[in-house]
Design a protein around this motif. Structure first.
Motif, PDB file in Angstrom:
ATOM      1  N   CYS A 133      25.236 -25.745   5.545  1.00 46.37           N
ATOM      2  CA  CYS A 133      24.020 -25.058   5.107  1.00 46.37           C
ATOM      3  C   CYS A 133      23.667 -25.401   3.665  1.00 46.37           C
ATOM      4  O   CYS A 133      22.491 -25.413   3.295  1.00 46.37           O
ATOM      5  CB  CYS A 133      24.166 -23.551   5.289  1.00 46.37           C
ATOM      6  N   HIS A 137      20.134 -26.923   2.531  1.00 43.93           N
ATOM      7  CA  HIS A 137      19.380 -26.319   1.433  1.00 43.93           C
ATOM      8  C   HIS A 137      18.857 -27.397   0.489  1.00 43.93           C
ATOM      9  O   HIS A 137      17.676 -27.374   0.094  1.00 43.93           O
ATOM     10  CB  HIS A 137      20.275 -25.336   0.683  1.00 43.93           C
ATOM     11  N   THR A 196      16.074 -21.623   3.911  1.00 43.96           N
ATOM     12  CA  THR A 196      17.497 -21.727   3.615  1.00 43.96           C
ATOM     13  C   THR A 196      17.854 -20.805   2.454  1.00 43.96           C
ATOM     14  O   THR A 196      16.988 -20.370   1.693  1.00 43.96           O
ATOM     15  CB  THR A 196      17.899 -23.169   3.242  1.00 43.96           C
ATOM     16  N   ALA A 326      20.801 -20.823   6.915  1.00 42.71           N
ATOM     17  CA  ALA A 326      19.627 -21.588   7.326  1.00 42.71           C
ATOM     18  C   ALA A 326      18.989 -20.926   8.540  1.00 42.71           C
ATOM     19  O   ALA A 326      19.694 -20.483   9.458  1.00 42.71           O
ATOM     20  CB  ALA A 326      20.000 -23.025   7.653  1.00 42.71           C
TER      21      ALA A 326
END
Length: 336
Positions: A133, A137, A196, A326
């Protein structure tokens, strides 16, 4: 940013609860299931090696491993590429990261690209178990025109190599696995990453560690509380964002995939966030904690599962301390 496909790989050797009992860990299937809810885990290590050595020397584990990180990452990547209908030559950037790299340099991403025959830039971006994640991002925050048509993200974590198999608290948790994702900033795919989150608390950097040469250690009780709190907050934040954007939807319309640390932790997050059973996906009970490969690996295993619905939130935590999430929304291209 569009998600075109995911892939996963878990090595064939299994560490069952019965096997851990055989090692003399003063544990039992009932004890393990009660505390962490894990039945089995995969490992790149030969079982006979673990019987003989209990992995007292992590340098020997590196030599004994049946697969390198690059090999397991490449296997997951091949599945993702096949699902996406793409070839390695279509990839213009490789990003990798996880918990226990094979080498300080080169970057793990370069090793994966080398195995796959990808001729493109390759960089590592890692925040331990929250790496996937975190990578999403940063990639979704980049200007689309600065990115190639297709990006390959790979998370390979073969952390059984750094586990002390005389330490019951660590040995019951870890399993090995890899996950890979094919992304595009422009070409529509089955899922779109619409939001995100990334946050951290470096004051907790000593809470979860793997030294350059040494075994995994963590402050278990503190880390468990941290993981439950931050994973829950991240999930609720992203679910609320989705519901604001889609007024006709409710809590029951968002699927939760958390960091696969242990099943009891995930169940605590599920209860706190009032996630229906039908909206919780996990594999930790069979795979163990596969680090950064955990959450994307779960989604990969459910890649063709229409019951995921139209919205999925990944909420993960990692050493650092770091937590990230996310929100993925199904596109018309991915409508069952």
């Amino acid at each position: 940013m569009f998600l075109h496909a995911l892939g996963h790989f878990h090595p064939p050797n299994l560490l069952t609860n019965a096997f851990l009992e055989e090692l003399g860990l003063e544990t039992s299937d009932a004890w393990i299931l009660e505390r962490v809810g894990i039945r089995s885990r995969h490992t790149v290590l030969p079982l006979e090696y673990l019987r003989e050595t209990r992995n007292r020397d992590v340098r020997a584990a590196q030599e004994a491993a049946l697969f390198s990180n690059a090999e397991t990452g490449a296997r997951a990547a091949r599945m993702a590429l096949e699902r996406a209908g793409l070839k390695p030559s279509d990839i213009g950037l490789v990003v990798a990261g996880g918990c226990s790299p094979d080498e300080c340099i080169p970057a793990e991403s370069n090793r994966v690209a080398q195995v796959l025959g990808i001729d493109a830039p390759a960089v590592d971006l890692q925040s331990a178990c929250s790496s996937f994640c975190t990578q999403l991002h940063f990639l979704t925050g980049m200007r689309p025109e600065r990115l190639p048509e297709y990006v390959l993200v790979v998370n390979m974590d073969n952390s059984t190599r750094v586990v002390d198999y005389t330490d019951r608290s660590s040995a019951v948790l870890w399993g090995d696995g890899s996950a890979a994702a094919v992304l595009s900033p422009r070409v529509p795919g089955r899922w779109r990453i619409t939001e995100t989150r990334l946050a951290g608390d470096p004051s907790g950097a000593d809470k979860v560690r793997v030294p350059r040469i040494g075994h995994f250690t963590q402050h278990g009780a503190e880390v468990q509380k941290f993981a439950i709190r931050r994973a829950g907050e991240t999930f609720l934040d992203l679910r609320a964002h989705y519901l604001v954007q889609h007024p006709g939807k409710g809590n029951e319309d968002v699927t939760f995939i958390g960091h696969q640390a242990n099943l009891r932790m995930l169940e605590a997050v599920q209860r706190r966030c009032e996630v229906p059973e039908s909206r919780h996906r996990f594999n930790v009970h069979l795979r163990g904690n596969t680090g950064a490969a955990g959450a994307p690996g779960v989604l990969s295993e459910h890649w063709d599962d229409a019951s995921l619905g139209d919205a999925v939130v990944l909420s993960v935590v990692g050493s650092g301390l770091t937590w990230a999430g996310a929100l993925l929304e199904r596109t018309s291209a991915g409508t069952p």
